[in-house]
Design a protein around this motif. Structure first.
Motif, short mmCIF file in Angstrom:
data_model
loop_
_atom_site.label_atom_id
_atom_site.label_comp_id
_atom_site.label_asym_id
_atom_site.label_seq_id
_atom_site.Cartn_x
_atom_site.Cartn_y
_atom_site.Cartn_z
N SER A 154 0.81 -1.22 0.00
CA SER A 154 0.00 0.00 0.00
C SER A 154 0.84 1.27 0.00
CB SER A 154 -0.95 0.01 1.21
OG SER A 154 -0.21 -0.05 2.41
N THR A 155 2.05 1.20 0.54
CA THR A 155 2.93 2.38 0.52
C THR A 155 3.25 2.79 -0.91
OG1 THR A 155 3.90 1.73 2.64
CG2 THR A 155 5.14 3.30 1.30
N LYS A 156 3.61 1.79 -1.71
CA LYS A 156 3.89 2.06 -3.13
C LYS A 156 2.62 2.52 -3.84
CE LYS A 156 7.38 1.81 -6.06
NZ LYS A 156 8.63 2.56 -5.84
N GLY A 157 1.51 1.90 -3.48
CA GLY A 157 0.23 2.29 -4.09
C GLY A 157 -0.10 3.75 -3.81
N GLU A 158 0.09 4.17 -2.57
CA GLU A 158 -0.20 5.55 -2.20
C GLU A 158 0.75 6.51 -2.92
OE1 GLU A 158 -2.53 8.35 -0.51
OE2 GLU A 158 -2.84 6.19 -0.45
N TYR A 159 1.98 6.10 -3.11
CA TYR A 159 2.97 6.90 -3.83
C TYR A 159 2.52 7.16 -5.27
CZ TYR A 159 7.35 7.75 -6.42
OH TYR A 159 8.32 8.24 -7.26
N TYR A 160 2.13 6.11 -5.95
CA TYR A 160 1.70 6.25 -7.35
C TYR A 160 0.38 7.03 -7.45
CZ TYR A 160 5.26 2.91 -8.96
OH TYR A 160 6.43 2.28 -9.27
N CYS A 161 -0.54 6.77 -6.55
CA CYS A 161 -1.82 7.46 -6.60
C CYS A 161 -1.65 8.95 -6.33
CB CYS A 161 -2.80 6.86 -5.59
SG CYS A 161 -3.36 5.19 -6.03
N GLY A 162 -0.77 9.29 -5.39
CA GLY A 162 -0.48 10.69 -5.12
C GLY A 162 0.12 11.39 -6.32
N MET A 163 0.97 10.68 -7.02
CA MET A 163 1.60 11.22 -8.24
C MET A 163 0.53 11.49 -9.31
SD MET A 163 4.78 9.40 -10.18
CE MET A 163 5.69 9.29 -8.64
N ALA A 164 -0.42 10.56 -9.44
CA ALA A 164 -1.48 10.71 -10.44
C ALA A 164 -2.36 11.91 -10.13
CB ALA A 164 -2.32 9.43 -10.49
N ILE A 165 -2.73 12.06 -8.86
CA ILE A 165 -3.59 13.18 -8.47
C ILE A 165 -2.88 14.52 -8.68
CG2 ILE A 165 -4.65 14.28 -6.44
CD1 ILE A 165 -5.28 11.35 -5.49
N ALA A 166 -1.59 14.56 -8.38
CA ALA A 166 -0.81 15.78 -8.60
C ALA A 166 -0.78 16.15 -10.08
CB ALA A 166 0.61 15.60 -8.07
N GLU A 167 -0.74 15.13 -10.95
CA GLU A 167 -0.71 15.41 -12.39
C GLU A 167 -2.05 15.96 -12.88
OE1 GLU A 167 0.73 15.47 -16.42
OE2 GLU A 167 1.57 15.71 -14.42
N VAL A 168 -3.16 15.45 -12.32
CA VAL A 168 -4.47 16.01 -12.66
C VAL A 168 -4.50 17.50 -12.33
CG1 VAL A 168 -6.94 15.99 -12.17
CG2 VAL A 168 -5.69 13.83 -12.26
N LYS A 169 -4.06 17.85 -11.15
CA LYS A 169 -4.10 19.24 -10.71
C LYS A 169 -3.16 20.12 -11.53
CE LYS A 169 -5.57 18.02 -6.04
NZ LYS A 169 -5.19 17.94 -4.62
N ARG A 170 -2.00 19.56 -11.89
CA ARG A 170 -1.05 20.34 -12.71
C ARG A 170 -1.66 20.72 -14.05
NH1 ARG A 170 2.29 20.13 -16.88
NH2 ARG A 170 1.62 18.03 -17.46
N VAL A 171 -2.24 19.72 -14.73
CA VAL A 171 -2.82 19.99 -16.05
C VAL A 171 -4.06 20.88 -15.93
CG1 VAL A 171 -3.78 18.98 -18.15
CG2 VAL A 171 -1.86 17.85 -17.00
N GLU A 172 -4.86 20.64 -14.90
CA GLU A 172 -6.04 21.48 -14.68
C GLU A 172 -5.66 22.95 -14.58
OE1 GLU A 172 -9.98 21.54 -11.80
OE2 GLU A 172 -8.06 20.89 -10.95
N ASN A 173 -4.53 23.23 -13.95
CA ASN A 173 -4.09 24.61 -13.78
C ASN A 173 -3.44 25.20 -15.03
OD1 ASN A 173 -4.78 25.54 -11.04
ND2 ASN A 173 -3.62 23.74 -10.42
N LEU A 174 -3.40 24.40 -16.09
CA LEU A 174 -2.99 24.90 -17.41
C LEU A 174 -4.17 25.11 -18.34
CD1 LEU A 174 0.11 22.65 -18.31
CD2 LEU A 174 0.15 25.09 -17.79
N ILE A 175 -5.14 24.16 -18.30
CA ILE A 175 -6.14 24.14 -19.37
C ILE A 175 -7.57 24.43 -18.93
CG2 ILE A 175 -4.72 22.51 -20.67
CD1 ILE A 175 -6.80 20.32 -19.97
N SER A 176 -7.83 24.54 -17.63
CA SER A 176 -9.20 24.82 -17.19
C SER A 176 -9.65 26.19 -17.71
CB SER A 176 -9.27 24.81 -15.66
OG SER A 176 -10.51 25.33 -15.23
N ASP A 177 -10.92 26.26 -18.13
CA ASP A 177 -11.46 27.56 -18.57
C ASP A 177 -12.26 28.24 -17.47
OD1 ASP A 177 -14.57 26.83 -20.20
OD2 ASP A 177 -13.42 25.52 -18.90
N TRP A 178 -12.28 27.64 -16.26
CA TRP A 178 -13.00 28.30 -15.17
C TRP A 178 -12.08 28.75 -14.03
CZ3 TRP A 178 -12.74 25.83 -10.45
CH2 TRP A 178 -12.43 24.46 -10.46
#
Length: 328
Positions: A40-64
């Motif tokens: 689960s430690t590795k799982g949390e590491y990868y999941c955290g990385m995925a969520i950070a990527e969502v937020k990074r791209v959202e802060n580039l392309i969101s229109d709101w």
């Protein structure tokens, strides 16, 4: 809003590997990341990385979000070009290529449309032909001016607006897959509000599987497909629609005409990239089953399943549904 008509099936734990899953509300929609990991430690590491990527791209392309590059492009419509990052420039460039391929059935300037259609039960009559025509006056991918040398985007007319919702979620799913693979994650699923991309296998060595549900009868799965290092996206309108003069109009609007798409309740597109599946699913909804299937049949590596408003199922030539169909 996109409705997901797929159900993912997971294998059992094997070879000291576990399926680690995380749900979170992101982009105003459900987000789920699933990874196969030793603990689960590795799982949390990868999941955290995925969520950070969502937020990074959202802060580039969101229109709101007012500070994003896309919001700045929208703010300067009809005024001046806006310099953007290579990443945003290339995403908009690819979106325009899909607009050309689909003859405008997919168009990221759809965000310029006047919201004259209501799908919350409050509409008692159709808008007039004049209102509908006027609602799309500012829409048109041809008026998105790109300058590759300067890396700028200019919206030619005042009031124009870009919205990357029809391609951005798929782009994010692809990014997460690439990122996690580069960090050593050998198997997983990313599901961004119905934009699904998978890689590797389940812990028992079996491929990931996706079940397609007929939206006219959501309790029934009509086919289950293996997904091997590929993506699927389903767009649907089984809940959000209006009926006038006996005709059903979906909440997905044709950006070329201002009229809602009709005749289809669900489109599932299979592709290697979620970004492409995302954009084409919307486009096919607008184009209709005959034109949409004809397009998919001309594009290598793509597949499509369409459910029309009578519940009948249609597939592209690349999909042998008999092989995967559930028998009554």
């Amino acid at each position: 809003m996109r409705y997901l008509f797929v159900v993912l099936f997971y294998g059992l734990i094997a070879n000291a590997q576990i399926v680690y899953k995380k749900h979170q509300g992101l982009l105003g929609s459900p987000f789920e990341i699933t990874v196969v990991v030793p603990d689960s430690t590795k799982g949390e590491y990868y999941c955290g990385m995925a969520i950070a990527e969502v937020k990074r791209v959202e802060n580039l392309i969101s229109d709101w979000i007012p500070e994003t590059e896309i919001s700045q492009v929208n703010k300067n419509a009809g005024i001046k070009p806006v310099k953007v990052s290579k990443e945003v420039f290339e995403l908009v460039f690819r979106a325009i290529q899909i607009s050309k391929l689909t003859e405008g059935a997919f168009d990221i300037s759809y965000a310029s449309m006047d919201k004259i259609w209501k799908f919350d039960g409050s509409m008692k009559q159709m808008p007039s032909p004049e209102e509908i025509k006027k609602s799309v006056e500012r829409v048109g991918y041809q008026n998105i001016i790109l300058d590759a040398t300067q890396s700028t985007i200019f919206l030619k007319n005042k009031g124009m607006k870009l919205g990357l919702g029809g391609i951005g979620q798929g782009y994010i799913a692809d990014n997460i897959k690439t990122l996690l693979q580069s960090k050593g994650c050998t198997s997983g699923i990313v599901n961004v509000s119905g934009d699904i991309n998978v890689w590797g296998n389940q812990p028992d060595g079996q491929p990931w599987k996706v079940a397609i549900v007929n939206p006219m009868n959501k309790s029934k799965v009509f086919a289950t497909f293996p997904l091997i290092d590929s993506a699927v996206e389903t767009s649907g309108s089984y809940e959000k629609f209006v009926v006038f003069n006996g005709k059903r109009y979906s909440h997905i609007i044709d950006p070329r005409t201002g009229y809602p798409a009709s005749g289809i309740v669900s489109v599932s597109v299979f592709a290697k990239q979620t970004e492409l599946a995302d954009a084409l699913a919307t486009a096919i909804f607008v184009m209709g089953k005959e034109v949409g299937l004809n397009l998919i049949n001309q594009l290598p590596g793509l597949g499509c399943i369409i459910v029309d408003d009578t519940g009948e199922i249609f597939t592209s030539k690349s999909i042998d549904i008999e092989q995967y169909q559930h028998k009554e």
